[in-house]
Enzyme design. Structure first.
Site, short mmCIF file in Angstrom:
data_model
loop_
_atom_site.label_atom_id
_atom_site.label_comp_id
_atom_site.label_asym_id
_atom_site.label_seq_id
_atom_site.Cartn_x
_atom_site.Cartn_y
_atom_site.Cartn_z
N HIS A 57 0.84 -1.20 0.00
CA HIS A 57 0.00 0.00 0.00
C HIS A 57 0.87 1.25 0.00
O HIS A 57 1.94 1.28 0.62
CB HIS A 57 -0.96 0.01 1.19
CG HIS A 57 -0.28 0.00 2.53
ND1 HIS A 57 0.09 1.16 3.20
CD2 HIS A 57 0.09 -1.01 3.35
CE1 HIS A 57 0.64 0.84 4.36
NE2 HIS A 57 0.66 -0.47 4.47
N ASP B 232 -0.54 4.32 0.78
CA ASP B 232 -1.03 5.30 1.76
C ASP B 232 -0.26 5.17 3.06
O ASP B 232 0.25 4.10 3.41
CB ASP B 232 -2.54 5.13 1.99
CG ASP B 232 -2.90 3.84 2.69
OD1 ASP B 232 -2.37 2.78 2.27
OD2 ASP B 232 -3.70 3.87 3.64
N GLU C 87 -4.94 1.32 3.01
CA GLU C 87 -4.82 0.20 3.92
C GLU C 87 -4.86 0.68 5.36
O GLU C 87 -5.31 -0.02 6.25
CB GLU C 87 -3.52 -0.56 3.66
CG GLU C 87 -3.39 -1.89 4.40
CD GLU C 87 -2.70 -1.77 5.76
OE1 GLU C 87 -2.66 -2.77 6.49
OE2 GLU C 87 -2.20 -0.67 6.09
N GLU C 88 -4.39 1.91 5.56
CA GLU C 88 -4.25 2.46 6.90
C GLU C 88 -5.53 3.11 7.43
O GLU C 88 -5.69 3.26 8.64
CB GLU C 88 -3.13 3.51 6.93
CG GLU C 88 -1.76 3.01 6.50
CD GLU C 88 -1.08 2.17 7.57
OE1 GLU C 88 -1.75 1.83 8.57
OE2 GLU C 88 0.10 1.86 7.41
N GLU D 28 4.45 -6.06 4.29
CA GLU D 28 4.31 -5.40 5.59
C GLU D 28 5.58 -5.58 6.42
O GLU D 28 6.27 -6.60 6.31
CB GLU D 28 3.11 -5.96 6.36
CG GLU D 28 1.76 -5.53 5.82
CD GLU D 28 1.45 -4.07 6.08
OE1 GLU D 28 2.16 -3.43 6.87
OE2 GLU D 28 0.48 -3.56 5.48
N HIS E 269 4.81 4.09 11.93
CA HIS E 269 3.79 5.03 12.43
C HIS E 269 4.34 6.03 13.44
O HIS E 269 3.58 6.84 13.97
CB HIS E 269 2.61 4.28 13.07
CG HIS E 269 1.81 3.47 12.10
ND1 HIS E 269 0.52 3.05 12.36
CD2 HIS E 269 2.09 3.01 10.86
CE1 HIS E 269 0.06 2.35 11.34
NE2 HIS E 269 1.01 2.31 10.42
#
Length: 381
Positions: free
Chosen positions: A71, A73, A136-137, A166, A351
């Protein structure tokens, strides 16, 4: 000409694709892959509120079709003042690449693309593809990977095996492979009473007392002991709220939220029954609401997971641990279409403010992916 995964990562990070906004990231990947012979389909799905931009790119038309899923995003940056460098600059300092998405998971996408660029495709008996979600987030993930998978089905396109990028690694790149994921279910429990004055408790009924008893029982319930591939299921109480700011009022309602991360010993139905029975033992004045994020799944070790382990061992010397720990990922959708496995960078800064990964780790991941592709298609070294 082979692609440098680090330079490509810097370029992809420069697109501020905070979920669900794309800001050109998907078009950039589409243009890059087109130069290497991929047939690229930019797919936009959504509603009146949001449009999510995705990509499915495929090189070759045969089978097996090895697909990489990821992903573009990213989560919001947080306080920009706390970042050492602009989170969308792709800045490298002391061999460390900083940026939102450096770990989760733009660099893994670039590592796979770089790996493919090194392969002599004339030796590939099958196809290589990338399935890249633009959400995805965030909260609009149904317009990402699930929508791409539906598009593939509607257009008679089949993927045979999927590698998700991931960030699975812990101490070093390649030390952990995910072959499954725990399920995740959210509970909202509401206990009702009778609001009243604290000086006249006989004229009221305090629902907090029932909720305390319910949560105490839940907290002391052992859901299971785990099994060979999964750790024990666990329940966390995430909030308790009465919405009451007055010290002299007995509230009429109390609400608690729980999240259960569970293994394949349970189903969402069995967990609902456990929570419902605990509530029913305590009071009849309750309601339960649930939302399921994903069921647990596992793809038991097979020849392809063995290939990935062998690729890691050959390129890094690392003996990978097979795991199902951690949170949910889009693998929970892909597993209904084909076997899926996950391997990416270290997840320690995902994150976070100053999200970063080392240049060496990006190159190491690209080397692992390259070796896996060669073993998957039995390409001569």
């Amino acid at each position: 000409m082979a692609i440098d995964p680090v330079i490509l990562s810097q370029e992809l990070i420069s697109f501020p694709s905070i979920t669900p906004t794309d800001n050109g990231a998907i078009d950039f990947l589409s243009n890059t892959l087109s130069q290497y012979g991929f047939t690229c389909n930019v797919l936009t799905f959504g509603n009146d509120e949001v449009q999510v931009c995705n990509l499915y790119a495929q090189l070759g038309n045969g089978h097996p079709n090895l697909c990489f899923a990821g992903h573009t995003d990213v989560v919001p940056t947080g306080d920009l003042e706390k970042w050492k460098f602009d989170p969308f600059s792709g800045h490298i300092e002391d061999n460390i690449l900083y940026g939102r998405g450096a770990v989760d998971m733009k660099s893994a996408i670039c590592a796979f693309i770089a790996a493919v660029s090194r392969i002599d495709f004339n030796q590939v008996n099958g196809a290589i593809s990338l399935m890249i979600s633009g959400d995805e987030e965030g909260n609009h993930f149904k317009y990402g990977t699930p929508a791409i998978l539906k598009w593939l089905t509607d257009n008679n396109k089949k993927i045979d095996y999927c590698l998700v990028g991931e960030p699975t690694s812990k101490s070093s790149v390649g030390d952990t492979i995910k072959i499954g994921r725990r399920g995740s279910i959210n509970f909202k429990i509401v206990c009702n009473g009778v609001q009243g004055h604290v000086a006249y408790p006989h004229l009221a009924q305090n629902p907090i007392n029932d909720m305390i008893n319910i949560l105490h029982k839940i907290n002391n319930t052992v859901l299971d002991e785990g099994n060979e591939y999964f750790q024990p299921s666990n329940c966390e109480i995430t909030s308790v709220d009465v919405g009451n700011t007055a010290n002299n009022v007995i509230p009429g309602t109390v609400t608690a939220h729980l999240n259960i991360r569970y293994n394949n010993i349970h189903t969402s139905e069995s967990l609902f029954n456990i929570i419902n029975n605990i509530c029913a033992e305590t009071t009849q004045k309750y309601q339960i609401f649930t939302s399921l994020s994903g069921d647990p799944f596992i793809n038991y070790p097979d020849k392809y997971s063995d290939m990935l382990s062998a690729a890691i061992k050959k390129t890094t010397g690392e003996t990978a641990v097979i795991s199902t720990s951690g949170g949910t990922s889009d693998a929970r959708f892909i597993k209904d279409f084909c076997p899926v496995i996950e391997l990416g960078l270290k997840n320690d800064t995902a994150h976070k403010i100053n999200e970063n990964t080392s240049v060496d780790d990006i190159n190491k991941l690209a080397n692992i992916y390259e070796e896996f592709i060669k073993q998957f298609f039995n390409i001569s070294q």
